[in-house]
Design an enzyme around this catalytic site. Sequence first.
Site, PDB file in Angstrom:
ATOM      1  CB  ALA A  44      37.451  19.943  40.787  1.00 21.00           C
ATOM      2  CG  ASN A 187      47.373  24.303  55.658  1.00 21.26           C
ATOM      3  OD1 ASN A 187      48.269  25.116  55.444  1.00 21.26           O
ATOM      4  ND2 ASN A 187      47.355  23.108  55.099  1.00 21.26           N
ATOM      5  CG  ASP A 251      40.846   9.994  53.791  1.00 17.19           C
ATOM      6  OD1 ASP A 251      41.708  10.881  53.810  1.00 17.19           O
ATOM      7  OD2 ASP A 251      40.548   9.362  52.759  1.00 17.19           O
ATOM      8  CB  THR A 253      42.450  13.180  51.581  1.00 15.15           C
ATOM      9  OG1 THR A 253      43.080  12.099  52.216  1.00 15.15           O
ATOM     10  CG2 THR A 253      43.214  13.607  50.357  1.00 15.15           C
ATOM     11  CG  ASP A 257      40.517  21.418  48.612  1.00 15.72           C
ATOM     12  OD1 ASP A 257      41.106  22.498  48.762  1.00 15.72           O
ATOM     13  OD2 ASP A 257      41.015  20.444  48.012  1.00 15.72           O
TER      14      ASP A 257
HETATM   15  P1  ADP Z   1      44.044  21.205  55.454  1.00 13.81           P
HETATM   16  O1  ADP Z   1      43.353  19.973  54.965  1.00 13.81           O
HETATM   17  O2  ADP Z   1      44.061  22.299  54.430  1.00 13.81           O
HETATM   18  O3  ADP Z   1      45.374  20.980  56.104  1.00 13.81           O
HETATM   19  P2  ADP Z   1      42.837  21.376  58.117  1.00 13.81           P
HETATM   20  O4  ADP Z   1      43.580  20.137  58.475  1.00 13.81           O
HETATM   21  O5  ADP Z   1      43.057  22.562  58.976  1.00 13.81           O
HETATM   22  O6  ADP Z   1      43.087  21.816  56.600  1.00 13.81           O
HETATM   23  O7  ADP Z   1      41.289  20.997  58.107  1.00 13.81           O
HETATM   24  C1  ADP Z   1      40.290  21.836  57.581  1.00 13.81           C
HETATM   25  C2  ADP Z   1      39.033  21.653  58.400  1.00 13.81           C
HETATM   26  O8  ADP Z   1      38.643  20.263  58.384  1.00 13.81           O
HETATM   27  C3  ADP Z   1      39.167  21.987  59.868  1.00 13.81           C
HETATM   28  O9  ADP Z   1      38.924  23.362  60.108  1.00 13.81           O
HETATM   29  C4  ADP Z   1      38.083  21.111  60.498  1.00 13.81           C
HETATM   30  O10 ADP Z   1      36.825  21.698  60.331  1.00 13.81           O
HETATM   31  C5  ADP Z   1      38.157  19.853  59.649  1.00 13.81           C
HETATM   32  N1  ADP Z   1      39.094  18.862  60.246  1.00 13.81           N
HETATM   33  C6  ADP Z   1      40.310  18.500  59.796  1.00 13.81           C
HETATM   34  N2  ADP Z   1      40.876  17.561  60.607  1.00 13.81           N
HETATM   35  C7  ADP Z   1      39.985  17.331  61.592  1.00 13.81           C
HETATM   36  C8  ADP Z   1      39.943  16.467  62.744  1.00 13.81           C
HETATM   37  N3  ADP Z   1      40.965  15.644  63.042  1.00 13.81           N
HETATM   38  N4  ADP Z   1      38.839  16.498  63.525  1.00 13.81           N
HETATM   39  C9  ADP Z   1      37.802  17.319  63.237  1.00 13.81           C
HETATM   40  N5  ADP Z   1      37.773  18.144  62.175  1.00 13.81           N
HETATM   41  C10 ADP Z   1      38.838  18.160  61.359  1.00 13.81           C
END
Ligand code: ADP
Length: 308
Positions: A44, A187, A251, A253, A257
């Site tokens: 979703a 990831n 955040d 979370t 997705d």
């Molecule tokens: P998951 O939530 O599956 O662990 P990631 O943490 O790799 O995946 O995050 C997915 C995407 O979200 C990243 O490629 C980036 O674009 C964005 N993102 C996540 N955390 C950050 C952060 N601290 N700063 C900037 N972008 C982020």
Amino acid sequence: MSSDRIVVLGSIVQDLVSYTDRFPRPGESVRGNDFKSGSGGKGANQAVAAARLGANVAMIGLVGEDMFGDSNIKGLTENGVDTSCVGKTKESHTATATITVNKEAENSIVVTLGANLFLTPEVADANSSIISNSKMVMCQGEIDEKGNRRAFEIARKNKVITFLNPAPGDANMDKTILDLVDIICTNENEAEFITGIPQNNVEDAKKAAVEMVKMGPQHAIITLGAKGVLLASKGHNEIEHISVDNVEAIDTTGAGDCFCGTFAAHHVAGVSMIDSIRSAAKIAALSVTRHGTQSSYWKLDEIKEKHA
Ligand code: ADP
């Protein structure tokens, strides 16, 4: 054939979040300070992320015959997702994630997958017409792997692009499904589960991306949070490393997705792999500047306004 439709076969979960000073011990009741509920589930979430950008998205999913089922269907519809293939099952309840967050912002989560566990190959077969008449089918690792496999088999026969995000990750996953996958997006944790290569830094992730391409898919994408995104593709020796904007993360979370849904929205619109990843990395970075999961996903007009 709908030239641009994305069909997501995946999970729908009601999140129930209680905020307390500390976790209760076994047998103890503690008082909560706040409570929030929201729509979730990896399927979703990805459907909503794509639809908020204006993509043509249909969801195949299952909820129970209960109030959470109704509210989740309503939420998907309000976000522009076609829910005509979301069914209600008598077999189980709408999935829930009962989440407790303590004062240290640690969480403890019980996910009960309920109706999602009934997303069997037969459900994919019953929806074969919408799958075969779409541009891309997206699946995740939150439902029975056999349901995903059947959706991909139907897609392959009909030249529909297959996209797998094997989250939340399972070391025992049957990796032969990768033969049916065009694009895999993980990831670092999921990359480790799939390849067995321990993930400690970007070099390890590069090795895992190359390995995943050897396992079947044309393209392997690995998101590395703030450290950027990797793309390995069949027939290309070079691994692309796309950077992510430096933002104040509040955040994270549902960021993965958001990335998947946003990538799909761009790719089905004819945008190249690398540019779809660039856009997804930017828009997922925006999502981490807001609280919540689906509620943190930016809409197209908000993004346009920001860049106007
Ligand atoms: P998951 O939530 O599956 O662990 P990631 O943490 O790799 O995946 O995050 C997915 C995407 O979200 C990243 O490629 C980036 O674009 C964005 N993102 C996540 N955390 C950050 C952060 N601290 N700063 C900037 N972008 C982020």
